[in-house]
Design a protein around this motif. Structure first.
Motif, mmCIF file in Angstrom:
data_model
loop_
_atom_site.group_PDB
_atom_site.id
_atom_site.type_symbol
_atom_site.label_atom_id
_atom_site.label_comp_id
_atom_site.label_asym_id
_atom_site.label_seq_id
_atom_site.Cartn_x
_atom_site.Cartn_y
_atom_site.Cartn_z
ATOM 1 N N GLU A 41 0.394 5.157 4.030
ATOM 2 C CA GLU A 41 -0.943 5.732 3.864
ATOM 3 C C GLU A 41 -1.765 4.808 2.994
ATOM 4 O O GLU A 41 -1.384 4.499 1.864
ATOM 5 N N VAL A 45 -3.291 6.312 8.215
ATOM 6 C CA VAL A 45 -1.834 6.470 8.149
ATOM 7 C C VAL A 45 -1.221 5.827 9.381
ATOM 8 O O VAL A 45 -1.660 6.071 10.498
ATOM 9 N N LYS A 68 -8.875 7.539 4.681
ATOM 10 C CA LYS A 68 -7.476 7.098 4.714
ATOM 11 C C LYS A 68 -7.003 6.773 6.124
ATOM 12 O O LYS A 68 -7.514 7.303 7.107
ATOM 13 N N PHE A 117 5.719 6.814 6.542
ATOM 14 C CA PHE A 117 4.284 6.724 6.821
ATOM 15 C C PHE A 117 3.676 5.835 5.753
ATOM 16 O O PHE A 117 3.982 5.990 4.559
#
Ligand code: ADP
Length: 569
Positions: free
Chosen positions: A309, A296, A294, A307
């Motif tokens: 993500e 962010v 991931k 955020f």
């Protein structure tokens, strides 16, 4: 008798009693007339007094009325100027018409918005004005119908949009104009919303594009409120990966699904990182955990921080990596076994071969007189071939030794090592071996690196075809590696053999008297590649060759080299 008359008679006649009897009635009538006159005069006086009072009061009322009127007029003037200023300062175009649609008033903005030229304004011709207005519209008929409908129902209010041929868009608002309770006309207001419409269209276009991207990318994306850590949006793939409909994801705290172990130590909000990119765990709706990669990044809009993500499922990648590691381990093991096998075989083959060689030499000397010429030639051929076979086996041994032996890596000053390698190949007098520049200190296994230089230098000498030969050794420092070169003015090699010469047992040009097994360059290549480097050749056939090889700098080497150089030299 009336006093006044009596006085006047006495003034003229002296005594009232001297008035002759026969005119007494006359005097009496005059006296009555005097009395009447008195009475009337009295009345008139009192009437005059009354009238004067009334007049004064009326006058007072009138002057009050006048000042009131003045005040009203002042108010009207004030209101009118306020109205005019308001009308002219508004961004809307205003048009006031009477019940028949005749223009009563308008502001400058109205003229400006509708681009009405002065000639039409000055003509006062409503038909010209209407024609000018209609000419600019995409749907003049619709415009007229709307206007007609409103004139038919005077109390109605309306709101609609007008589309212009030149792309402009106006909001049109219409309201009846009332004086007290009576409708006397209609006020039209026009507002140019072209820029707003364009901005809205651009916004909706970019939102549409964003939706397409978010809906079609093969990456799960969730938008998280940076303050509350609650998920505010999720794309279809995020919902699919989590295994829940979007409605059940939005509003939940992100840690429920993504990086559950990081509550309170979120790299972004708790540890102050600006971008977080790492392997994490995603908890699916059913509680199953999958590995994700991931990223962010922070973002903010409308005063709030978020955020973004984005993540991909790396389950398959991880499994493939695991399988690859297992395979690599197996390949490594098999290679090691093969190298051990080659080493043992070649080692074991050397003993019987040495026996055959010894026997053949004995036979050739002990039975020399028993052999005819042909027999002698064949026994010599046998000895040569056994010798060649020995060289080949020795080559295999050398090659397999490269992978088998593990020596400690130390810092080596090549300025000391290269003369040693040159000595070992004992160059003849007609070949000069020159070290061009100061060589570096590198971290490596001594035997291996000396073998590489030795093979390249000995080849340059072995294949030298010029009466005055030279071999030059040099190095160039690059950011992350050293590039070494060994060049000569020998026969050179044609480009078509550039790959072949690095393969085991491959020789290009066999010359009489040159011992060639086709192993030297293969061994050099294997050693260089063990260090993560590369070996290659550049050549000008007939004039010489340059063999290059690169050795990546080791991490510690980059830091320590300078210090070690001082110590070694
Ligand atoms: P060998 O030298 O035992 O044949 P190598 O692997 O060292 O084995 O070399 C392979 C071939 O490359 C040689 O047979 C030769 O033809 C060619 N070669 C190597 N070095 C040179 C050189 N410096 N000049 C010309 N040819 C060369």
């Amino acid at each position: 008798m009336n006093k006044l008359l009596k006085g006047q008679i006495e003034e003229f006649l002296g005594d009232i009693n001297s008035v002759p009897q026969d005119i007494e009635p006359l005097f009496q009538a005059i006296s009555d007339a005097y009395d009447d006159f008195d009475t009337n005069q009295h009345l008139t006086k009192s009437n005059i007094a009354i009238s004067s009072e009334e007049l004064r009061e009326a006058n007072l009322r009138l002057s009050r009325e006048v000042s009131k009127q003045k005040e009203v007029q002042e108010n009207i003037k004030q209101t009118l100027s306020l109205l005019t200023a308001t009308l002219e300062s508004t961004a809307d175009g205003i048009l006031v018409v009477d019940l028949k649609g005749k223009v009563v008033s308008y502001n400058k903005k109205f003229l400006h918005l509708w681009r009405i030229p002065n000639s039409i304004v000055e003509s006062g011709d409503d038909n010209k004005l209407l024609a000018h207005v209609l000419d600019q519209l995409i749907d003049p008929e619709g415009f007229l119908n709307g206007v007609r409908r409103l004139y038919a129902s005077v109390e109605e209010e309306s709101f609609d949009l007008l589309n212009f041929k030149d792309g402009r868009v106006f909001e049109r608002f219409s309201k009846p104009q009332r004086v007290e309770d009576e409708t006397v006309g209609r006020v039209w207001s026009f507002h140019d919303i072209t820029e707003r419409i364009k901005a809205e269209a651009a916004l909706s276009e970019s939102k549409h594009r964003l939706d397409i991207v978010l809906n079609s990318i093969l990456t799960g994306v969730v938008i998280i409120d940076a303050k509350t850590h609650k998920i505010v949006d999720a794309n279809p793939l995020a919902a699919e990966l989590i295994g829940l409909p979007k409605g059940e994801i939005v509003g939940k705290v992100c840690h429920k699904f993504i990086c559950p172990a990081e509550v309170g130590k979120c790299p972004m909000s708790d540890l102050g990182q600006t971008v977080d990119q790492a392997e994490r765990v995603l908890v699916k709706g059913n509680g199953r955990e999958i590995p994700i990669l991931k990223t962010v990044t922070p973002a903010s809009w409308q005063g709030r921080s978020y955020f973004i993500e984005s993540f991909i499922d790396i389950t398959a990648l991880k499994e493939a990596k695991k399988r690859q590691d297992e395979l690599l381990e197996r390949v490594k093991k098999t290679n090691q076994e093969l190298e051990d096998f080659a080493y043992i075989i070649s080692h074991d083959l050397k003993a019987p071969l040495r026996g055959i060689s010894t026997l053949a030499t004995w036979i050739s000397t002990d039975y020399a007189d028993k052999f005819d010429q042909e027999g002698k030639e064949q026994i010599n051929l046998l000895i040569t071939r056994v010798g060649r076979m020995h060289d080949l086996i020795e080559g295999v041994l050398q090659y397999s030794r490269v992978g088998r032996l593990n020596e400690e890596q130390v810092y080596i000053n090549l300025n000391d090592l290269i003369p040693e390698a040159i000595d070992m190949v004992s160059p003849p007098d007609n070949i000069k071996v020159i070290v061009e520049n100061e060589l570096p200190v590198i971290k490596c296994e001594r035997t291996r690196i000396i073998q590489v230089f030795q093979n390249l230098i000995s080849n340059a000498i072995k294949y030298m075809d010029k009466p005055e030969g030279w071999v030059k050794i040099d190095s160039v420092e690059e950011e992350s590696q050293w590039v070494f070169s060994v060049s000569d003015n020998g026969p050179g090699i044609e480009e078509k053999y550039f790959e072949k010469i690095f393969q085991i047992f491959q020789s290009v040009s066999l010359r009489d008297g040159i011992e060639s097994t086709g192993v030297g360059l293969t061994v050099a290549k294997k050693i260089v590649e063990l260090y993560g480097g590369r070996i290659w050749i550049e050549s000008n056939p007939g004039h010489g060759s340059t063999f290059f090889f690169s050795l990546p700098k080791q991490e510690s080497e980059v830091h320590d080299a300078k210090y070690e150089t001082n110590n070694v030299s």
